[in-house]
Structures are given as C-alpha cells and as structure tokens.
Design a protein around this motif. Structure first.
Motif, short mmCIF file in Angstrom:
data_model
loop_
_atom_site.label_atom_id
_atom_site.label_comp_id
_atom_site.label_asym_id
_atom_site.label_seq_id
_atom_site.Cartn_x
_atom_site.Cartn_y
_atom_site.Cartn_z
N THR A 20 0.84 -1.20 0.00
CA THR A 20 0.00 0.00 0.00
C THR A 20 0.87 1.25 0.00
OG1 THR A 20 -1.70 -1.20 1.22
CG2 THR A 20 -1.85 1.21 1.24
N LEU A 21 1.93 1.24 0.80
CA LEU A 21 2.86 2.36 0.84
C LEU A 21 3.49 2.59 -0.54
CD1 LEU A 21 4.41 4.47 2.56
CD2 LEU A 21 6.10 2.68 3.00
N GLY A 22 3.88 1.51 -1.20
CA GLY A 22 4.45 1.62 -2.55
C GLY A 22 3.45 2.17 -3.55
N VAL A 23 2.21 1.71 -3.47
CA VAL A 23 1.17 2.20 -4.38
C VAL A 23 0.94 3.69 -4.15
CG1 VAL A 23 -1.31 2.05 -4.89
CG2 VAL A 23 0.05 -0.03 -4.72
N ILE A 24 0.92 4.11 -2.89
CA ILE A 24 0.74 5.54 -2.59
C ILE A 24 1.86 6.36 -3.21
CG2 ILE A 24 0.78 7.25 -0.72
CD1 ILE A 24 -0.76 5.15 0.99
N ASN A 25 3.11 5.90 -3.05
CA ASN A 25 4.25 6.62 -3.63
C ASN A 25 4.15 6.72 -5.15
OD1 ASN A 25 5.42 7.16 -1.15
ND2 ASN A 25 6.63 5.29 -1.17
N PHE A 26 3.82 5.60 -5.81
CA PHE A 26 3.67 5.63 -7.27
C PHE A 26 2.48 6.47 -7.69
CE2 PHE A 26 6.45 1.79 -7.44
CZ PHE A 26 7.39 2.31 -8.32
N ALA A 27 1.40 6.45 -6.91
CA ALA A 27 0.22 7.25 -7.24
C ALA A 27 0.53 8.73 -7.20
CB ALA A 27 -0.93 6.91 -6.30
N ILE A 28 1.31 9.16 -6.21
CA ILE A 28 1.69 10.57 -6.13
C ILE A 28 2.50 10.98 -7.36
CG2 ILE A 28 3.13 12.21 -4.85
CD1 ILE A 28 2.21 10.71 -2.28
N SER A 29 3.46 10.15 -7.74
CA SER A 29 4.26 10.44 -8.94
C SER A 29 3.39 10.45 -10.19
CB SER A 29 5.37 9.40 -9.10
OG SER A 29 6.20 9.39 -7.97
N THR A 30 2.50 9.49 -10.28
CA THR A 30 1.61 9.41 -11.44
C THR A 30 0.73 10.66 -11.54
OG1 THR A 30 1.60 7.00 -11.30
CG2 THR A 30 -0.19 8.02 -12.55
N LEU A 31 0.16 11.09 -10.42
CA LEU A 31 -0.69 12.28 -10.41
C LEU A 31 0.09 13.53 -10.82
CD1 LEU A 31 -2.84 11.66 -7.21
CD2 LEU A 31 -3.59 11.54 -9.60
N PHE A 32 1.34 13.61 -10.41
CA PHE A 32 2.18 14.74 -10.80
C PHE A 32 2.33 14.78 -12.33
CE2 PHE A 32 6.41 16.17 -12.13
CZ PHE A 32 6.35 17.50 -11.74
N PHE A 33 2.65 13.65 -12.93
CA PHE A 33 2.84 13.63 -14.38
C PHE A 33 1.53 13.79 -15.14
CE2 PHE A 33 6.97 11.82 -13.21
CZ PHE A 33 7.78 12.68 -13.93
N ILE A 34 0.43 13.35 -14.57
CA ILE A 34 -0.88 13.59 -15.19
C ILE A 34 -1.16 15.09 -15.19
CG2 ILE A 34 -3.37 13.33 -14.84
CD1 ILE A 34 -2.80 10.42 -13.98
N ALA A 35 -0.84 15.76 -14.07
CA ALA A 35 -1.03 17.22 -14.01
C ALA A 35 -0.15 17.92 -15.05
CB ALA A 35 -0.70 17.73 -12.61
N VAL A 36 1.08 17.44 -15.21
CA VAL A 36 1.97 18.01 -16.24
C VAL A 36 1.37 17.81 -17.63
CG1 VAL A 36 4.23 17.75 -17.36
CG2 VAL A 36 4.07 17.81 -14.87
N ALA A 37 0.87 16.60 -17.90
CA ALA A 37 0.26 16.31 -19.20
C ALA A 37 -0.93 17.21 -19.46
CB ALA A 37 -0.15 14.84 -19.28
N ILE A 38 -1.77 17.39 -18.45
CA ILE A 38 -2.94 18.26 -18.60
C ILE A 38 -2.49 19.70 -18.85
CG2 ILE A 38 -4.92 19.27 -17.38
CD1 ILE A 38 -5.28 16.47 -16.06
N GLY A 39 -1.52 20.16 -18.07
CA GLY A 39 -1.01 21.52 -18.25
C GLY A 39 -0.42 21.73 -19.63
N LEU A 40 0.34 20.76 -20.13
CA LEU A 40 0.95 20.88 -21.46
C LEU A 40 -0.09 20.81 -22.57
CD1 LEU A 40 4.17 18.74 -20.97
CD2 LEU A 40 4.03 21.23 -21.18
N SER A 41 -1.23 20.17 -22.30
CA SER A 41 -2.26 20.06 -23.34
C SER A 41 -2.93 21.40 -23.62
CB SER A 41 -3.31 19.02 -22.94
OG SER A 41 -4.10 19.50 -21.87
#
Length: 160
Positions: A20-41
């Motif tokens: 669960t801790l690992g999933v949380i860490n990857f989820a935070i990173s994933t959300l960051f890059f999703i925000a970057v993708a949305i911003g760049l769009s």
C-alpha cells in the motif's frame, strides 16, 4: 519466497501494507505527471507536448502492478548465528548479517508508515556493505525484532 528456495530457512515476510505504501508513492508520482500532461495540453498549437507528461504517468501507473509482487519477495529469517534478508524478483539480493557484528539497530517511521502502522528496521555494522534495512514491518514486530537483535548481539560480542 518459498521453502524450496532455502530449505533450512523459515522466511518471515513483511506486511502487505508495505505494498500500500508503494502504491501511494507511485500514485503521487503518477498524479504529478498527469497534471503536467494536462497543463501541457493547454499550450496553443502544442500538438504532442502532452506526451511529455502522459508517458511517465503511464510508466509510473504500470509500476503499481509490480509493487505487490516485489513486496511478497521481501523477507528475513533469524538463524543460529545471523539474520538473513532477501529482496528482489529479477535481481535478488540476499544478505546475512552475523549477530556479533551488529553495532546499531534502529527503527525508522515516516508519516505514511506511521499511518499504516509500519516501520523500517535498520541494522548497522562496522562494514557499510553489510548494513541493511528491512522495510514494511508492523510496528510491534519491528520493536520485538530490534529488542531480540540487541539482546543476541550483546551476548555474541561478549563471547557468551
């Protein structure tokens, strides 16, 4: 880890809450890059710029699948003269630390680990290459293991 890996070793696994801790860490990173993708769009005439965020987001999201498998591959065993630690799926690492070489046994807990009731047990020896940390232990187990290791290490250093 199964008993067929090393028949004389009884492996103890870390808590699945560590996944669960690992999933949380990857989820935070994933959300960051999703925000970057949305911003760049939103860049006018940007075309494919959003891929600079979307591709890493997909890579991080795909890693969440392997977190459970990697967590199941982590374990430790208490033997007569040492503690053995094992981790890894493709590149496995197995370390045996003699009790008499232990100089420090420490417990670390980050904020998310505290929320999940987990701790990491760190063992330090004179040789930096043999020190290790066992992540994802339930707090009570980490406390008991620390106390046991300190007790055994003191008797081994004293030559009893």
């Amino acid at each position: 880890m199964s008993g067929t890996d090393h028949p004389n070793i009884q492996w103890r696994r870390v808590s699945m809450k560590y996944a669960t801790l690992g999933v949380i860490n990857f989820a935070i990173s994933t959300l960051f890059f999703i925000a970057v993708a949305i911003g760049l769009s939103f860049i006018p005439g940007g075309g494919w710029w959003w891929l600079f965020g979307a591709i890493p987001a997909l890579l991080f999201a795909s890693q969440m699948i392997f977190v459970v498998i990697r967590t199941k591959a982590i374990g430790y065993a208490l033997r007569q003269d040492d503690i053995v630690y094992r981790r890894g799926i493709w590149w496995s690492r197995m370390v045996a630390v003699p009790y008499g070489r232990l100089q420090l046994v420490d417990i670390n807990r980050g904020p998310v680990e505290r929320m999940l009731g987990l701790a990491s047990l760190k063992m330090v020896t004179a040789a930096a290459s043999t020190g290790l940390a066992i992540p994802g232990l339930p707090q009570a187990e980490a406390d008991q293991l620390r106390d046991h290791l300190i007790r055994v290490a003191e008797t081994r250093r004293a030559g009893l």
